[in-house]
Motif scaffolding. Sequence first.
Motif, short mmCIF file in Angstrom:
data_model
loop_
_atom_site.label_atom_id
_atom_site.label_comp_id
_atom_site.label_asym_id
_atom_site.label_seq_id
_atom_site.Cartn_x
_atom_site.Cartn_y
_atom_site.Cartn_z
N THR A 72 -33.39 29.06 -19.65
CA THR A 72 -34.76 29.58 -19.54
C THR A 72 -35.79 28.56 -20.02
OG1 THR A 72 -34.60 30.67 -21.71
CG2 THR A 72 -33.96 31.95 -19.77
N GLU A 73 -35.41 27.70 -20.96
CA GLU A 73 -36.34 26.66 -21.44
C GLU A 73 -36.72 25.69 -20.33
OE1 GLU A 73 -34.14 25.01 -24.64
OE2 GLU A 73 -34.60 26.65 -26.02
N GLY B 286 -39.65 27.79 -18.07
CA GLY B 286 -40.93 28.27 -18.57
C GLY B 286 -40.99 29.79 -18.56
N GLU B 287 -42.05 30.34 -19.11
CA GLU B 287 -42.13 31.79 -19.32
C GLU B 287 -42.52 32.57 -18.07
OE1 GLU B 287 -44.66 32.63 -22.58
OE2 GLU B 287 -43.37 31.62 -24.05
N HIS B 288 -43.37 32.01 -17.24
CA HIS B 288 -43.82 32.69 -16.02
C HIS B 288 -44.29 34.11 -16.33
CE1 HIS B 288 -42.75 29.65 -12.96
NE2 HIS B 288 -41.81 29.31 -13.83
N GLY C 39 -43.76 36.11 -18.76
CA GLY C 39 -42.76 37.04 -19.27
C GLY C 39 -41.67 37.41 -18.29
N ARG C 40 -41.62 36.73 -17.16
CA ARG C 40 -40.62 37.07 -16.14
C ARG C 40 -39.32 36.28 -16.30
NH1 ARG C 40 -42.06 35.68 -11.09
NH2 ARG C 40 -43.82 34.38 -11.71
N THR D 257 -36.35 35.52 -19.11
CA THR D 257 -35.86 36.07 -20.37
C THR D 257 -34.58 35.39 -20.81
OG1 THR D 257 -36.81 38.23 -19.82
CG2 THR D 257 -35.14 38.19 -21.55
#
Length: 213
Positions: free
Chosen positions: A75-76, A79-81, A83-84, A86
């Motif tokens: 996931t790193e 990126g977070e997108h 919160g999509r 996890t």
Amino acid sequence: MKLTKYAHACVALEKDGVTLVLDPGKFTPEAEEAVAGAAAVLVTHEHADHFDAELISAALDARPDLVVFGPAVVTEQLGEHAGRVTAVTAGDTFTVGGFSVAVDGERHAPIHPDIPVADNVGYLVDGAVFHPGDSYHVPNALVGTLLLPTSGPWTKLSEAADYVRAVKPQRVVQIHELLLSELGQKSTAAILGEGGLTGTALTILAPGESLTV
């Protein structure tokens, strides 16, 4: 639930119009097509044959409804997108559409003492289908269908047989097969399948083939 096998480690699970795609990597020519139809992508670990960061990042950019789950090292890279994306670890649970998913397992199977052991999670979907990634981790649950890796630098038939015996699934479906020829796949199935060491039927699906689980 409908299970569709794609090349190597990638499978799709579809139920009530919702599709999960697991491990769409660079060894899977159909990965982009599979991800395009997915509500969620589940990644077991960062190796390129299971995880195509560029493909998944592009899909996240193009589709605001897509969600992705994987270990932190995966996931790193995405990126977070909003919160999509996890990060998950062993013991986590989550839902996507009508699917319930339990995360079980932490480490890739050892390849060689000189090669670092990667983080690797497995996914048990609806208490029915278990994808172990690159491991022989035995989940703490009953498993109806076990997705069994059959080739790779870490695999060994004797360990695979013991793994199936320990999990005790109702059905085994081959994955992670690209290092085996057609003859090699059939030979492996004979050793590991119903008439071989495990007493459990081993199903070989060609890319694009499906079955109900």
